[in-house]
Design a protein around this motif. Structure first.
Motif, PDB file in Angstrom:
ATOM      1  N   ILE A 419      -2.120   5.923   6.489  1.00 32.29           N
ATOM      2  CA  ILE A 419      -3.507   6.100   6.058  1.00 32.29           C
ATOM      3  C   ILE A 419      -3.629   5.805   4.568  1.00 32.29           C
ATOM      4  O   ILE A 419      -2.918   6.391   3.758  1.00 32.29           O
ATOM      5  N   GLY A 420      -4.535   4.897   4.209  1.00 30.22           N
ATOM      6  CA  GLY A 420      -4.851   4.664   2.802  1.00 30.22           C
ATOM      7  C   GLY A 420      -3.904   3.709   2.101  1.00 30.22           C
ATOM      8  O   GLY A 420      -2.886   3.277   2.651  1.00 30.22           O
ATOM      9  N   GLU A 421      -4.265   3.379   0.867  1.00 35.26           N
ATOM     10  CA  GLU A 421      -3.470   2.440   0.075  1.00 35.26           C
ATOM     11  C   GLU A 421      -2.139   3.065  -0.325  1.00 35.26           C
ATOM     12  O   GLU A 421      -2.055   4.261  -0.585  1.00 35.26           O
ATOM     13  N   GLY A 422      -1.099   2.255  -0.369  1.00 33.85           N
ATOM     14  CA  GLY A 422       0.195   2.733  -0.843  1.00 33.85           C
ATOM     15  C   GLY A 422       1.037   3.413   0.210  1.00 33.85           C
ATOM     16  O   GLY A 422       2.125   3.901  -0.088  1.00 33.85           O
ATOM     17  N   ALA A 423       0.568   3.486   1.469  1.00 38.41           N
ATOM     18  CA  ALA A 423       1.391   4.093   2.521  1.00 38.41           C
ATOM     19  C   ALA A 423       2.672   3.277   2.688  1.00 38.41           C
ATOM     20  O   ALA A 423       2.655   2.052   2.623  1.00 38.41           O
ATOM     21  N   SER A 424       3.773   3.964   2.912  1.00 34.09           N
ATOM     22  CA  SER A 424       5.070   3.302   3.010  1.00 34.09           C
ATOM     23  C   SER A 424       5.200   2.559   4.336  1.00 34.09           C
ATOM     24  O   SER A 424       5.256   3.174   5.405  1.00 34.09           O
ATOM     25  N   SER A 425       5.255   1.224   4.271  1.00 36.97           N
ATOM     26  CA  SER A 425       5.408   0.445   5.507  1.00 36.97           C
ATOM     27  C   SER A 425       6.768   0.706   6.140  1.00 36.97           C
ATOM     28  O   SER A 425       6.912   0.669   7.364  1.00 36.97           O
ATOM     29  N   ALA A 426       7.775   0.985   5.313  1.00 35.41           N
ATOM     30  CA  ALA A 426       9.109   1.275   5.858  1.00 35.41           C
ATOM     31  C   ALA A 426       9.073   2.524   6.725  1.00 35.41           C
ATOM     32  O   ALA A 426       9.655   2.567   7.813  1.00 35.41           O
ATOM     33  N   LEU A 427       8.365   3.561   6.270  1.00 32.95           N
ATOM     34  CA  LEU A 427       8.278   4.810   7.031  1.00 32.95           C
ATOM     35  C   LEU A 427       7.451   4.627   8.300  1.00 32.95           C
ATOM     36  O   LEU A 427       7.889   4.977   9.391  1.00 32.95           O
ATOM     37  N   ILE A 428       6.243   4.053   8.156  1.00 32.96           N
ATOM     38  CA  ILE A 428       5.310   3.947   9.288  1.00 32.96           C
ATOM     39  C   ILE A 428       5.892   3.038  10.378  1.00 32.96           C
ATOM     40  O   ILE A 428       5.903   3.387  11.567  1.00 32.96           O
ATOM     41  N   ASN A 429       6.378   1.856   9.975  1.00 37.83           N
ATOM     42  CA  ASN A 429       6.964   0.941  10.966  1.00 37.83           C
ATOM     43  C   ASN A 429       8.276   1.489  11.509  1.00 37.83           C
ATOM     44  O   ASN A 429       8.582   1.329  12.694  1.00 37.83           O
ATOM     45  N   GLY A 430       9.067   2.131  10.640  1.00 39.03           N
ATOM     46  CA  GLY A 430      10.400   2.591  11.037  1.00 39.03           C
ATOM     47  C   GLY A 430      10.364   3.661  12.110  1.00 39.03           C
ATOM     48  O   GLY A 430      11.098   3.584  13.100  1.00 39.03           O
ATOM     49  N   VAL A 431       9.494   4.687  11.954  1.00 42.26           N
ATOM     50  CA  VAL A 431       9.477   5.766  12.950  1.00 42.26           C
ATOM     51  C   VAL A 431       8.914   5.270  14.279  1.00 42.26           C
ATOM     52  O   VAL A 431       9.343   5.707  15.353  1.00 42.26           O
ATOM     53  N   ALA A 432       7.947   4.329  14.236  1.00 43.51           N
ATOM     54  CA  ALA A 432       7.403   3.785  15.480  1.00 43.51           C
ATOM     55  C   ALA A 432       8.437   2.925  16.205  1.00 43.51           C
ATOM     56  O   ALA A 432       8.602   3.013  17.423  1.00 43.51           O
ATOM     57  N   LYS A 433       9.150   2.117  15.439  1.00 47.34           N
ATOM     58  CA  LYS A 433      10.152   1.236  16.036  1.00 47.34           C
ATOM     59  C   LYS A 433      11.283   2.037  16.665  1.00 47.34           C
ATOM     60  O   LYS A 433      11.678   1.802  17.807  1.00 47.34           O
ATOM     61  N   GLU A 434      11.813   3.017  15.905  1.00 47.26           N
ATOM     62  CA  GLU A 434      12.923   3.813  16.428  1.00 47.26           C
ATOM     63  C   GLU A 434      12.468   4.793  17.501  1.00 47.26           C
ATOM     64  O   GLU A 434      13.260   5.219  18.330  1.00 47.26           O
ATOM     65  N   GLY A 435      11.161   5.143  17.480  1.00 45.76           N
ATOM     66  CA  GLY A 435      10.636   6.072  18.475  1.00 45.76           C
ATOM     67  C   GLY A 435      10.018   5.389  19.677  1.00 45.76           C
ATOM     68  O   GLY A 435       9.370   6.043  20.501  1.00 45.76           O
ATOM     69  N   GLY A 436      10.214   4.071  19.789  1.00 45.31           N
ATOM     70  CA  GLY A 436       9.723   3.347  20.977  1.00 45.31           C
ATOM     71  C   GLY A 436       8.215   3.356  21.120  1.00 45.31           C
ATOM     72  O   GLY A 436       7.684   3.242  22.221  1.00 45.31           O
ATOM     73  N   GLY A 437       7.499   3.488  19.986  1.00 45.24           N
ATOM     74  CA  GLY A 437       6.041   3.546  20.040  1.00 45.24           C
ATOM     75  C   GLY A 437       5.398   2.364  19.359  1.00 45.24           C
ATOM     76  O   GLY A 437       5.855   1.226  19.480  1.00 45.24           O
ATOM     77  N   HIS A 438       4.345   2.635  18.586  1.00 49.30           N
ATOM     78  CA  HIS A 438       3.560   1.562  17.976  1.00 49.30           C
ATOM     79  C   HIS A 438       3.034   2.054  16.635  1.00 49.30           C
ATOM     80  O   HIS A 438       2.669   3.225  16.498  1.00 49.30           O
ATOM     81  N   ALA A 439       3.012   1.174  15.624  1.00 53.84           N
ATOM     82  CA  ALA A 439       2.564   1.539  14.274  1.00 53.84           C
ATOM     83  C   ALA A 439       1.194   0.939  13.995  1.00 53.84           C
ATOM     84  O   ALA A 439       0.892  -0.181  14.416  1.00 53.84           O
ATOM     85  N   GLN A 440       0.357   1.683  13.277  1.00 56.90           N
ATOM     86  CA  GLN A 440      -0.951   1.197  12.857  1.00 56.90           C
ATOM     87  C   GLN A 440      -1.158   1.545  11.382  1.00 56.90           C
ATOM     88  O   GLN A 440      -0.670   2.575  10.907  1.00 56.90           O
TER      89      GLN A 440
END
Length: 765
Positions: A419-440
């Motif tokens: 959410i919002g500017e400056g959100a960590s793409s590494a965190l958001i994409n990483g937890v979705a990828k490792e958790g078998g889900g989807h990042a937005q």
């Protein structure tokens, strides 16, 4: 408390003068070239340190320095050796440049420009390649992170090399120019951005190539986000890229590499029956930064208020009989129920009351402990766990968080929202990828709701099982898959696979890849035939992305391996061979051609990043208690408060009007029906008398109210159908179960009352 930090920074000269970024997008991969221009206008030599973000999955593959007419290309070396070489160069009066990735998060880099003599200029060229993620509306998202907010550092994990110096966006002393070139086998239908762009220019008649530029005067108050739309975007593709002629045959860089993009199409019979069970766990960020505005419009809706509205939609859309709970976190964490409860009217209303009271008042962003608690709760048999994480993503221990999600990936799917500017793409994409889900990602003027509801749709899709990928190649050719095994598939979402090809084959040879899986007990497969002939002019983009994929896998393995040093050696070797960055290596440049030794002690200059927190004026800071609550990530908010309080009081915040859609949704019962009462009439913009008077005689109040709500949604809010589709389906199921005799009369009377012409079949009745 020191309130003068910003003033001191303003007085210091900043040697970084401008940043020029050139983006080249080919289909769904991008090459980004950034040139950073430095000039020392002081009378002593400088060391300039710039800490900045890059996309978390980017493969940094080139770093060089231009001093006068001399260009020096960096080498990739083991990180500690590179640091020592840099320090030695500076101590002996030589120029040196060091680029390294943070140990804690792969989306933060530090660039050190050492021994820049008085009056001298230097241009630093940085190049990386990255995949572009597919968004809810099929757009491909590219984000140039122009904002790096201070990352919350848990105790004992501070990385002194990566402390961020920041100023308000309006005070950023360097300029940014940005241009993009887009090419694809399919026509480019449009390019959108959260920033002002010059008009899109097509370069050919079939519109498969186009250029676009950022309008001058970028304010550095947001990341630069491009959304690229192609016609027929969901086409499976395979790109074969020839190996590097100078590399050793049999090595990753020496052999051809194939990148396969698959878009699985699930059988309609399975998709029409979405799951009616599951344990839905919502984890909400309530750190101080969630009080900032989600965008720069006059309404100034805060991140926390947008997240609360989204929770309302989610709770109304859940299927009866499922289980749910809501957690929130900051420096500590809270939960609404001690453990997940069955979804019904009573539990839904209790949860909504607690959500309404939520504030961004829990301090710093400490997500790890809340996740540990959630994972310690036993799973509920026959109720697959679906975790939804909402955060502005500013944490310092990104790798530790992703690792925890991976360890628990067998018990749940994880859907994440930045959410919002400056959100960590590494965190958001990483937890979705490792958790078998989807990042937005929700930025700019995006509404959070449609993206979150798409993820809820995904979570209601049955989990795929027994996923396998098989390859059929000509005799003499073999393949080594470099990507991790596919564990999650969603309807219409892309799955990427990288693989190394060995052996000889004729130019006309063809390969075939088959994706097999089981969905709700139904075996399915998707197949793609592709030419083994390498694509022309593709450079080494695919090889570098493949190398980055393999490096990330090995880095994760090193975190949990007793033979950590052996795995680390493999990472360093692969990083050096491929020229791609890793957490164990760094890029080092030493200007050994400079015969003139640089004299005198170096002045240290931190290059500031724009900080959007300082635009956050939606709170009042007139009590000492607030200062005690705010943690490390929110120090800049306090600086701003002090500066602002010198000039006067904060203006009173305007309370935004309730969205009419959310007003209607808030009245729906957990079962799916609406009640006939004055609140419903007000939401429909009618008087209670008008609504009561128009009700067909034989219709029950609840049936009439529910049909009116459905007609209003279809008649006035079709543009937001993604947001209310699931709760409308729940209403239709409730109506069907009532076996009401007067549905047709209700639809006719409802259309007359609301001034609509919605057909009964369109409502699903």
């Amino acid at each position: 408390m020191d309130c003068c930090g910003l003033l001191t920074l303003q007085k210091e000269p900043v040697p970084l003068k401008s940043i020029e970024v050139e983006l080249e997008v080919r289909d769904h991969v991008a090459t980004v070239v950034s040139t950073l221009n430095y000039e020392n206008k002081e009378d002593k030599p400088l060391e300039a340190v710039f800490v900045f973000p890059l996309p978390g999955d980017a493969a940094v593959c080139h770093f060089s320095a231009q001093i006068g007419q001399t260009q020096i290309v960096a080498e990739v070396k083991e990180k500690q050796k590179a640091r020592e070489e840099y320090d030695d160069a500076l101590s002996s009066g030589q120029q040196a440049f060091l680029l390294e990735e943070s140990d804690q998060s792969p989306d933060i880099f530090s660039l050190r420009v050492g021994s820049l003599p008085p009056g001298e200029s230097a241009s630093i060229r940085l190049e990386y390649v990255t995949e572009l993620a597919v968004q809810a509306d099929d757009g491909l998202r590219f984000c140039l992170p122009a904002v790096l907010n201070p990352r919350y550092q848990p105790q004992d994990s501070e990385d002194p090399l990566f402390q961020v110096t920041s100023v308000p966006a309006s005070l950023v002393p360097y300029s940014l120019s940005f241009s993009a070139r887009v090419s694809s086998p399919r026509p480019v239908s449009k390019v959108e951005s959260n920033c002002s762009l010059d008009p899109l220019q097509y370069l050919n008649t079939d519109q498969t190539q186009a250029t676009v530029k950022l309008a001058t005067g970028h304010k550095f108050d947001r990341d630069v986000e491009l959304l690229i739309y192609y016609k027929d975007a969901h086409q499976p593709t395979a790109v074969v890229e020839a190996g590097q002629a100078s590399a050793e045959p049999g090595s990753l860089m020496g052999d051809p590499v194939v990148m396969v993009s698959l878009y699985p199409e699930f059988p309609q019979s399975v998709m029409s029956s979405t799951a009616s069970c599951g344990e839905f766990v919502f984890l909400m960020d309530r750190s101080g930064s969630m009080d900032c505005a989600t965008n720069n419009t006059e309404q100034k809706e805060t991140r926390i208020s947008s997240a609360k509205d989204t929770l309302l939609l989610l709770l109304k859309s859940l299927p009866m009989g499922c289980y749910f709970n809501i957690y929130s976190f900051g420096s500590s964490y809270e939960h609404i129920f001690p453990k997940s409860v069955e979804y019904g009217e009573k539990t839904m209303e209790e949860a909504l009351k607690k959500v309404e009271q939520m504030k961004a008042d829990l301090g710093g962003t400490e997500i790890l402990e809340s996740l540990k608690h959630i994972y310690s709760q036993p799973c509920i048999p026959t109720q697959p766990r679906q975790l939804f994480v909402f955060t502005d993503g500013e944490v310092g221990n990104t790798k530790e968080v992703i690792d925890l999600v991976k360890k628990n990936s067998g018990s749940h799917r994880c859907f994440s929202f930045g959410i919002g500017e400056g959100a960590s793409s590494a965190l958001i994409n990483g937890v979705a990828k490792e958790g078998g889900g989807h990042a937005q990602f929700i930025t700019g003027t995006d509404r959070m709701q449609p993206k979150v509801m798409q993820s809820l749709h995904f979570s209601l899709q049955p989990a795929v099982e027994d996923v396998s990928v098989t390859w059929d190649l000509p005799k003499g050719s073999t393949i080594t898959v470099l990507s991790p095994p596919i564990t999650s598939l969603f309807q219409g979402q892309r799955s990427l696979i990288y693989a190394q090809l060995t052996g000889q084959s004729s130019e006309a040879a063809e390969g075939c890849v088959t994706l097999k899986y089981s969905l709700a007990g139904h075996p399915s497969e998707n197949q793609l035939h592709f030419s083994l002939r390498p694509a022309a002019d593709s450079g080494l983009i695919v090889h570098r992305l493949a190398a980055r994929t393999l490096i990330c896998l090995l880095e994760m393995e090193a975190e949990n391996n007793q033979e950590k040093e052996e795995v680390k050696k493999k990472v360093v070797q692969l990083s050096v061979q491929s020229g791609v960055s890793s957490s164990f290596t760094a890029f080092i440049v030493v200007n050994s051609d400079n015969n003139k030794e640089i004299q005198g002690p170096l002045l240290h200059r931190d290059i500031p990043m724009p900080d959007v927190y300082r635009s956050c004026t939606s709170f009042v800071c007139d009590s000492a208690a607030m200062f005690e609550e705010i943690e490390a990530e929110d120090r800049c908010l306090m600086d701003f408060c002090c500066l602002y309080s010198m000039d006067g009081e904060f203006p009173p915040a305007k309370k935004p009007l309730r969205d009419p859609l959310l007003q209607l949704v808030s009245l729906q019962k957990a079962s799916g029906c609406w009640l006939l009462d004055p609140a419903l009439a007000a939401a429909l913009r009618k008087t209670n008398e008008e609504v009561e008077k128009s009700k067909p005689e034989k219709a029950s109040s609840e049936v009439w109210a529910t049909i009116l709500a459905l007609i209003w949604l279809h008649g006035f809010k079709m543009d937001a159908k993604d947001e209310w589709e699931l709760l409308a389906a729940k209403a239709v199921s409730w109506l069907s179960a009532q076996k009401a005799p007067s549905v047709t009369e209700c639809v006719e009377a409802g259309n007359i009352l609301l001034g609509c012409s919605v057909q009964k079949t369109a409502l699903g009745l």
